[in-house]
Design an enzyme around this catalytic site. Sequence first.
Site, PDB file in Angstrom:
ATOM      1  N   HIS A  61       0.859  -1.062  -0.068  1.00 48.44           N
ATOM      2  CA  HIS A  61      -0.008   0.209   0.057  1.00 48.44           C
ATOM      3  C   HIS A  61       0.852   1.060  -0.140  1.00 48.44           C
ATOM      4  O   HIS A  61       1.135   1.641   0.892  1.00 48.44           O
ATOM      5  CB  HIS A  61      -0.940  -0.339   0.942  1.00 48.44           C
ATOM      6  CG  HIS A  61      -1.996   1.177   1.319  1.00 48.44           C
ATOM      7  ND1 HIS A  61      -3.290   0.790   1.787  1.00 48.44           N
ATOM      8  CD2 HIS A  61      -1.911   2.154   0.896  1.00 48.44           C
ATOM      9  CE1 HIS A  61      -3.888   1.813   1.605  1.00 48.44           C
ATOM     10  NE2 HIS A  61      -3.375   2.723   0.788  1.00 48.44           N
ATOM     11  N   ASP A 310       0.706   2.399   3.808  1.00 49.20           N
ATOM     12  CA  ASP A 310      -0.065   3.508   3.430  1.00 49.20           C
ATOM     13  C   ASP A 310       0.772   4.570   3.551  1.00 49.20           C
ATOM     14  O   ASP A 310       0.458   5.669   3.662  1.00 49.20           O
ATOM     15  CB  ASP A 310      -1.306   3.567   4.396  1.00 49.20           C
ATOM     16  CG  ASP A 310      -2.289   4.621   3.763  1.00 49.20           C
ATOM     17  OD1 ASP A 310      -2.285   4.995   2.559  1.00 49.20           O
ATOM     18  OD2 ASP A 310      -2.928   5.512   4.522  1.00 49.20           O
TER      19      ASP A 310
END
Length: 452
Positions: A61, A310
Amino acid sequence: MALLAIHGARLVTEAWERPGGIVVGDDGRIASLVDADARPQADSVIDAGGRLLFPGFVDAHVHMRDPGYPHKESFATGTLAAACGGVTTVMCMPNTDPPADTAAGIAAMREAGEGASLVDFTVQAGVTRDNIADLPALWDLGVTSFEALLSDAPASMLLDRDGLARAAEAVASCGGVIGVYTGERSMVAAALERLSGRTDFAAFAEARAPLGEAMGLARLIEVARATGARIVARQVCTARGFAMIEAARRDDPGLAVAAEVTPHHLRLDDGAVDRHGPFALMVPPLRSRDDCAAARAALASGAADFVASDHAPHAAVEKDRPSPWEVPGGTPGLDTIVPAVADLAAAGEIPWTRVAAALCAAPARLFGIADRKGRLAIGADGDLVLVDPALARTVDGGVIRSRAARSPFEGMALTGWPALTVLRGRVIAEDGRPVGGAPQGRWLRRGAVDWS
């Protein structure tokens, strides 16, 4: 002669931990695993000194921001952070310019990465209201997943409830994988209007209450049941969310829903906002201390299948704003993902094999690159990371190689840092510093996806 040999290590995979060494052949792939007392010959021979040797870490991610937003990050700067941080494969998210939601957009991302990336990379394709019929054709291009957003995104990228179901049907038809950021758009919109007069940064999280995750997860689970699609629940971060996933799996052992957790939701609670202000604002926001503890418990138990950063960098001038409504959500994560998780193992909260599962084997398997990545096995790519399990370091600006120079991990002491990063048998970083040479990173085409 072989390209590289590392001896005197403690090898770590998701299944076992034992003394030994690795030999990487001239083709850049693992040629053999050797016993602890072996002294193999190669062009380069490294004594690990008893430190831990993992497969190269895989981050599933990553917002590389390239093409389109190089002032936030580029493949050159972002993969520098990855290499120095022990990550040898990054899976790139589609919110670029052009967005990677068409064949042309996917090609543009590949072009941006090839020749500039220090590590290997994949492309994850975006889902919009307008491209659902095209998803099987995009899957054939070799992307590793599709990415859908239910909240906190530009209108062009948002899916409504019917759109999610139709996208999941299309993904199931081609045997693909779809990652979904769960949120409740109506709740966020109403909260933003209600809280618009607030100027404190705590309002950012209040506008994205934990109930929204629960409502989004409930919808996602039912869509998975109805369509048979393989769905990744992105950035799960609440105790209620992990409990829902565990309950759904007990009720339906064949349910194809995997859970992602981020390092910041594992290690930082909402008190970090008091210390770091706008630099600790991300979507979903940091949660309570109890939610943070639940995330670590889920990692230990396997309710959280894998850890991903992320990595979502922004320029400091974009983040350092006086109002929570002016701050873009996101924080750099590639620099700190490995020590943030390794520190838990160093403290005895999880075994080192769980680190290998969550950061190597599981993301590689779930996203279809396990034929080459995430394993210490003959024939796999010679991507290796030597981790010093006793090395303690406090995160500061010198650690952050990302163009987004500020991290909410700053000031945190972590134990277990990468000492050496190897990509296909060639050292690309040592002791947190890049090793010179032309970028060697390659685009990876997805192989077989294994959710068994």
